[in-house]
Scaffold this motif. Structure first.
Motif, PDB file in Angstrom:
ATOM      1  N   ALA A  83       0.833  -1.206   0.000  1.00 48.13           N
ATOM      2  CA  ALA A  83       0.000   0.000   0.000  1.00 48.13           C
ATOM      3  C   ALA A  83       0.866   1.254   0.000  1.00 48.13           C
ATOM      4  O   ALA A  83       0.570   2.234  -0.701  1.00 48.13           O
ATOM      5  CB  ALA A  83      -0.923   0.000   1.222  1.00 48.13           C
ATOM      6  N   VAL A  95      -5.989   4.423  -2.115  1.00 47.86           N
ATOM      7  CA  VAL A  95      -5.266   3.257  -1.598  1.00 47.86           C
ATOM      8  C   VAL A  95      -5.937   2.802  -0.308  1.00 47.86           C
ATOM      9  O   VAL A  95      -6.084   3.584   0.638  1.00 47.86           O
ATOM     10  CB  VAL A  95      -3.779   3.576  -1.334  1.00 47.86           C
ATOM     11  N   ALA A  97      -6.080  -0.592   2.603  1.00 46.37           N
ATOM     12  CA  ALA A  97      -5.322  -1.760   3.058  1.00 46.37           C
ATOM     13  C   ALA A  97      -6.065  -2.499   4.154  1.00 46.37           C
ATOM     14  O   ALA A  97      -6.666  -1.890   5.040  1.00 46.37           O
ATOM     15  CB  ALA A  97      -3.939  -1.340   3.552  1.00 46.37           C
ATOM     16  N   ILE A 113      -3.416   6.096   4.891  1.00 45.07           N
ATOM     17  CA  ILE A 113      -4.035   4.979   4.168  1.00 45.07           C
ATOM     18  C   ILE A 113      -5.227   4.461   4.970  1.00 45.07           C
ATOM     19  O   ILE A 113      -5.043   3.929   6.074  1.00 45.07           O
ATOM     20  CB  ILE A 113      -3.024   3.837   3.946  1.00 45.07           C
TER      21      ILE A 113
END
Length: 219
Positions: A83, A95, A97, A113
């Motif tokens: 990521a 993005v 994760a 993120i």
């Protein structure tokens, strides 16, 4: 959208199938060639064997043209590395994760993120986060049912009371940043040009908020 999914387990394969069924372009990366058997037979889905942080593999998957990147392997370390590569090296706009150990969530947060709690979040919640681009959550609560999101306001809303944007049980304005200063709006506080507004929103109401804000944001 062109989406790269790292990890072809139950979550990754289901997400790839759902996105492809909606007409999106999906590339899936997994170290196990047998994982490709999980994917639907669709021209919109392509499988690549390898690590999600390998620049060679990512280049083959077309990361330079990706609109979104989702790391959903079973390994937190692999997810954060891939990521971070997508966000910092390739500047992918969206993005996300997966995180299994909640203690690692702070690492992702420091990197900007958004995280997906592996056990509790569903494929459909990931899908909503991908499609509501300018409404990336700042924070999530519980198992992701409630989100805090921030957004600029389109011009047509300027001058209206911020409390007019509330929808009972679904959307509530909780803060506004104006000229660099934060304030909690009163009932009569009007929206000003340049306001950055924080909304508490039910995850199922993201589409409603997006439609409300998107009339002049081009989303």
């Amino acid at each position: 959208m062109k989406v790269i999914v790292i990890g072809c387990g139950r979550v990754g394969s289901a997400l790839a199938g759902l996105l492809a069924a909606e007409g999106h372009d999906v590339d899936v990366v997994d170290r196990r060639p047998r994982a490709a058997r999980r994917l639907p037979d669709s021209p919109g889905v392509r499988f690549h064997e390898g690590n999600g942080y390998s620049r060679t593999v990512l280049g083959t998957a077309g990361i330079e043209h990706a609109d979104a990147f989702v790391a959903v392997t079973s390994n937190d370390n692999s997810n954060v590395v891939s990521a971070r590569t997508a966000k910092e090296t390739y500047r992918v706009p969206i993005v996300l994760a997966r995180v299994h150990d909640p203690r690692r969530a702070d690492i992702y947060r420091e990197l900007g993120i958004p995280t997906i709690a592996g056990v509790h979040w569903t494929v459909h919640r990931i899908q909503r986060m991908l499609l509501h681009r300018h409404l990336s959550p700042e924070l999530t609560f519980g198992n992701g049912e409630t989100l805090l999101v921030r957004s600029d306001l389109p011009d047509y809303l300027i001058g209206r009371r911020l409390t007019e944007f509330d929808v009972d049980g679904e959307i509530r304005v909780v803060e506004v940043t104006r000229a660099g200063r934060s304030l909690i709006p009163a009932h009569s506080t009007p929206a000003h040009a340049g306001d950055l507004v924080t909304f508490a929103v039910d995850a199922t109401a993201l589409g409603r908020l997006r439609a409300f804000l998107g009339k002049e944001l081009g989303t």
